[in-house]
Design a protein around this motif. Structure first.
Motif: not given
Lengths: 479, 172
Positions: A80, A82-85, A391, A393, A396, A454-455, A458-459
């Motif tokens: 996914i 998020f955001p589109h980069r 990305d 970062q 967390r 889940a986080f 997703a990231h």
């Protein structure tokens, strides 16, 4: 029951049922003041509903956003944006290409390209020189993975080589300091660090160049005395020469994301690989998916944890999907100690299980012990190594119970490493750094392990190859 | 263009939840642009996840949306300082001018008074009265206990009632 009872509000809002509702109604029949209170609350609730709904209707998704959602529902993408980069995509493509390149040249000699303080891997404490593996660009023979006289199979994480670090960059590592035995941190002090396991309390400098890889003949001889253990070093182990590497400049962000994937991915590393074609004739290393699907080797499991898990030592591989594997994961995460070694073992265990299996097992494990804060903390640690950010970062930390498992600075941001002795030292206000951190985050929304997984999913990107195992200090590093 | 025969399972869900989720995300993230990104991401997650049971759908969507919004807010290290100017201008859904005026006044007043409540009370009030969610669903979304949700709602309503300047139409 008085007029300030939240049950009255719940009743007024239609939230009560059964005996609770009957009890309130009985009370209201007896007390007209309470009845008036409830009526007013209900009226106010209706007014609030109207007022909230009178807010301007928000805009809908943009057509392109909606189209993307519909497309996703029709075909289902794996990732996914998020955001589109777009640069993330390109960075990952480049990284993938370099990974493939490095996989081809896994046994290629990589000239030492790091500064002396970078990318050293050692477990010097209490080990004789033969136990030390050289990380400085030396390809290690498969035989060197075999067990020594101790009878315990050498963890193949000892085998770390082909390190190529970005020059003049600081290492990112899982540090295990014997000075503070409960020290465990991931540090990264630069934007493009190399990655290393370090033993910061080692009295001798980690000058690995002085150490020779174990002689093949000697290893073979030693292994011949231990045929059963030799069987524990299948082809997968032969390729288990991990490289410590850099990230792709600052684009991907968390340098640790490539940790242990065996791929020097900077240009210098690629060039080094290209210059050593002769050694690329060595047996090919398993591809990433193949390695991930390999059973965990007994050598990847510390003796202590194997025993705790009831798994026989020297019995060969622990299959990733067997009952023993699930038990092993539980023992690791719920055992008495959790040092860098156990962390790495746990990570490797879940890498071998694969993403779906890991999520399932971690979720089930924590669901069985909802009040086990220590377990959640450990799961949080594992997640942060299992997943590398998509990305720039870093992922967390989890927010389990409003407390952070690790401070942000531990993993990626600054130069600071967290030493518990310092962290726990009370300041003049009587609060330790850890307490201040917790209080600062006290209002952070809590989340469950499933939410955090889940986080991460997703990231982050699920690690495909295991990480090297550091050797714990003799007394262990309990957390 | 989607025809009825190729209507995706997600389209009715988009229709039903798109605006409320954007409204909710805006209340956390601060701006509608960010809220749209958050909600798009929420629906993308749903699309990847596949259809959910109806009773799980709303809590799931709001939970994911909330987490995304909070993540984004924290990521940008941005505290959205809501004030009277930034509060959305209430609009009318009432047919008559008098009703419109009253609704506008009430929504305006509510917007101001909400700012005087703690954030957790604001959130549960919004989830309850704007998103029409039950205590249990709010509990699931916010990860607070149902008792805590009830207490926050009770306290929030009580405070608002004390501050509310307009007469209430009470009917038993």
């Amino acid at each position: 029951m008085n007029s300030d009872d939240p049950k009255l509000t719940a009743y007024a809002l239609g939230e009560l049922s059964g005996p609770e509702r009957d009890a309130v109604e009985q009370r209201l029949r007896d007390d007209p003041n309470l009845r008036a209170e409830v009526d007013e609350t209900a009226a106010f609730g209706r007014m609030l509903t109207g007022a909230f709904h009178a807010e301007p209707a928000p805009a809908t998704l943009a057509p392109a956003q909606r189209a993307e959602v519909l497309e996703e529902a029709r075909h289902g993408r794996k990732t996914i944006p998020f955001p589109h980069r777009p640069w993330v995509v390109w960075t990952l493509r480049i990284a993938a290409a370099l990974v493939a390149l490095a996989a081809l040249g896994r046994f290629v000699h990589v000239p030492a390209a790091r500064p002396p303080h970078v990318a050293t891997v050692s477990q010097m404490e209490g080990a004789d020189p033969e136990d030390r593996f050289v990380a400085k660009g030396e390809a290690l023979p498969a035989d060197s993975l075999l067990a020594k006289n101790s009878g315990e199979t050498r963890p193949n994480a000892d085998v770390v080589g082909g390190s190529v670090a970005a020059p003049a960059k600081e290492p990112l590592g899982l540090d295990q300091s014997a000075a503070s035995s409960d020290f465990l941190s991931l540090t990264n002090s630069q934007t493009t660090p190399a990655l290393a396991f370090r033993n910061t309390n080692n009295a001798s400098p980690l000058d690995l160049t002085a150490q020779k890889p174990r002689a093949e003949g000697a290893d073979a001889a030693g292994a011949a005395d231990r045929p059963a253990e030799r069987l524990e070093a299948p082809a997968a182990t032969a390729g288990a020469r991990y490289s410590l590497e850099t990230k792709v400049q600052s684009q991907i962000g968390f340098a640790g994301q490539n940790f242990g994937n065996g791929t020097p991915i900077d240009a210098r590393a690629a060039a080094a690989l290209a210059e050593a074609p002769a050694r690329s004739a060595a047996p090919a290393a398993p591809s990433a998916p193949a390695a991930a699907s390999q059973p965990l080797l007994a050598g990847q499991v510390s003796l202590k944890n194997k025993q705790a898990a009831g798994l026989s030592r020297g019995g060969g591989a622990i299959t990733a999907n067997g009952d023993g594997a699930a038990l092993f994961g539980a023992v690791l995460l719920q055992g008495p100690s959790f040092s860098g070694k156990e962390l790495a073992e746990a990570v490797n265990h879940y890498v071998a299980l694969g993403e779906e299996g890991a999520i399932r097992e971690l979720t089930e494990l924590t669901a069985k012990a909802p009040g086990d804060r220590r377990l959640r903390e450990r799961v949080g640690l594992v997640c942060r190594v299992l997943y590398t950010p998509r990305d720039a970062q870093a992922l967390r930390p989890p927010r389990f119970g409003g407390e952070r498992v690790l401070r942000d600075g531990n993993t990626y941001t600054g130069t600071k490493t967290v030493q518990p002795a310092k962290e726990l030292k009370a300041d003049k206000d009587g609060k330790s750094a850890a307490e201040r951190e917790v209080s600062k985050d006290a209002e952070a929304p809590e989340e469950s392990v499933a939410d955090y997984l889940a986080f991460c999913r997703a990231h982050g990107v699920f690690r495909s190859l295991p990480v090297p195992l550091p050797k714990a200090s003799p007394e262990g590093t309990p957390r | 263009m989607t025809t009825p025969s190729t209507l995706s399972w997600i389209e009715p869900i988009l229709e039903r939840f798109e605006r409320p989720l954007i409204q909710y995300a805006t209340s956390i993230a601060g701006t509608e642009d960010r809220a749209r990104d958050i909600v798009q991401d929420t629906f993308l997650r749903l699309a990847q996840q596949g259809p959910l049971e109806p009773e799980r759908l709303a809590p799931w969507l709001y939970t994911v949306c909330r987490n995304r919004a909070i993540d984004l807010k924290r990521k940008e290290n941005r505290i959205v300082a809501m004030n009277e100017d930034s509060h959305p201008e209430p609009a009318s859904s009432e047919p008559s001018p008098a009703a419109r005026l009253e609704a506008k006044e009430q929504a305006d007043c509510l917007g101001r008074l909400l700012l005087r409540l703690p954030e957790n009370q604001r959130e549960v009030l919004r989830l309850r009265f704007q998103c029409d969610l039950s205590y249990r669903e709010i509990s699931e979304i916010t990860q607070l206990g149902e008792g805590n949700v009830g207490f926050l709602l009770h306290t929030g309503i009580k405070t608002l009632r004390q501050l509310w300047p307009h007469p209430l139409e009470v009917r038993p």
